[in-house]
Enzyme design. Structure first.
Site: not given
Length: 294
Positions: A40, A123, A141, A196, A203, A206, A212
Site C-alpha cells: 500500500e 486511505y 482512493d 474505468c 466502457c 464495463c 452508469c
DNA sequence: AAACCGTGGGC
DNA sequence: TGCCCAAGGTT
C-alpha cells in the site's frame, strides 16, 4: 441502508472481480499484513508494474516489520530504488520501528492505530484494514472516487479534493455483509484501475455500464476547475531526485564534488542538499562527504 | 489548505 | 512532443 440499485451494482462488481482480478502477490491468501502494508505504501502514486519487483525484493529481504526495523533507514532508501517519493521509504522504516517496539511486531488491525503510524493516512489505514484483515472499512482512493463519480454522479471526474459528500456516497455503497464489503473494496479499485480508467476508459466491457450515470448522460466532459499539472524541469524535486540517485548508487560516502556532477546549479544544489538533510534522507559525513542515513 | 514531494509510461 | 496520470501523505 442499501438500495436495490446499489445491490445490483455490488453484485455486478463482485462477479466481475471474481473473474477479472489481477493475480497480484499482495492479494495472495498467504500474504502477511506486513506484505499488504508494504504494498500500500509503495502503491501510493505509483503504478503496479513498477512496484512489483521492488515489493518482491523487500518482502524477501525483510519478511517482517522487525527485520526492516533492524536495518538502517538508509538501506530502506537505497532499496526503494526509483519508485519515487523516497520519503515513503523513510516513513515505512519508521512505521516498522513503531510496530516492532509498540505492537509486538504485528501490524495493528485497528484503523485508528494504523492511522497513527508514519506515512499512513486515511486511505492507507482503510486499505490495510480491508485487505490485510478483511474488515469492512470504506476504502476511497483515486480509483474509487472516479468510479463513483461516473457511475453514481454522472460526472467524468471527481472534484479536486475529497469531500464529505463523496465519503458519504462511498460509505453508502459498501455492502453491509463483511465478505462482500472486502470484495467490493478491492473490486471497485480494480474496476477503476483497468476498466474505468482516467484517460481512456473501456466502457464497452464495463460490468456496470448498464447502471452508469455518466454513460446514461452521454459521457459529458469534465467541467470543473482546470487541473494544474506539477512542473518538473528544473524543480527542486528533479534536483533532489538526481542527488539521491547518486547517493543510492554507492555504499561509501560521496564527496560533495561528485554531487556537483549530478546538478550544475550550485545554489539550487546546496539548497536541495540541505533539504534532503533536513528530511533525513541524507547525512553529512566527515571531510565534505555525504551518505544515505545510517 | 494550497504546495510540495519522484518517476516513468501511455497517448 | 508534451501533457497527464499513477492504490497519497504531510505541512
Amino acid at each position: 441502508m442499501t438500495s436495490a440499485v446499489e445491490e445490483q451494482l455490488q453484485s455486478e462488481v463482485l462477479d466481475w472481480f471474481s473473474r477479472a482480478a489481477r493475480d497480484l502477490p499482495w492479494r495472495a491468501a498467504d500474504c502477511s499484513p506486513w506484505g499488504v502494508l508494504v504494498s500500500e505504501i509503495m502503491l501510493q502514486q505509483t503504478p503496479v508494474v513498477r512496484v512489483l519487483p521492488v515489493w518482491r525484493e523487500w518482502l524477501a529481504r525483510w519478511p517482517s516489520p522487525g527485520d526492516l526495523a533492524a536495518e538502517s533507514s538508509g538501506e530502506a532508501v537505497r532499496a526503494w530504488g526509483r519508485l519515487g517519493y523516497p520519503r515513503r521509504a523513510l516513513r515505512l522504516h519508521a512505521a516498522a520501528t513503531v510496530i516492532a517496539q509498540d505492537h509486538d511486531g504485528h501490524v495493528p488491525r485497528d484503523p485508528v492505530e494504523l492511522r497513527a503510524l508514519p506515512g499512513i493516512g486515511e486511505y492507507t489505514a482503510a486499505a490495510v484494514s480491508a485487505f490485510a484483515f478483511g474488515d469492512p472499512a470504506t476504502v476511497v482512493d483515486t480509483n474509487v472516487r472516479r468510479v463513483l463519480a461516473r457511475a453514481r454522479s454522472g460526472k467524468a471526474l471527481p472534484a479536486m479534493s475529497l469531500n464529505r459528500a463523496e465519503m458519504r456516497l462511498a460509505h453508502e455503497n459498501v455492502p453491509a455483509d463483511r465478505e462482500r464489503a472486502a470484495a467490493w473494496n478491492a473490486g471497485v479499485m480494480e474496476l477503476g484501475a483497468i476498466i474505468c480508467k482516467a484517460r481512456s476508459p473501456v466502457c464497452d466491457v464495463c460490468p456496470i455500464r448498464s447502471h452508469c450515470a455518466w454513460r446514461a448522460a452521454g459521457y459529458p466532459p469534465y467541467d470543473g476547475p482546470p487541473r494544474k499539472g506539477q512542473a518538473w524541469d528544473g524543480t527542486d524535486r528533479q534536483c533532489r531526485g538526481a542527488l539521491l540517485q547518486v547517493l543510492r548508487s554507492r555504499d561509501e560516502p560521496i564527496p560533495a564534488e561528485q554531487l556537483a556532477l549530478a546538478w550544475a546549479d550550485a545554489e539550487q544544489r546546496e539548497r536541495c542538499v540541505a533539504s534532503l538533510v533536513a528530511d533525513q534522507l541524507l547525512q553529512e559525513a566527515p571531510a565534505g562527504h555525504y551518505r544515505l542515513p545510517g
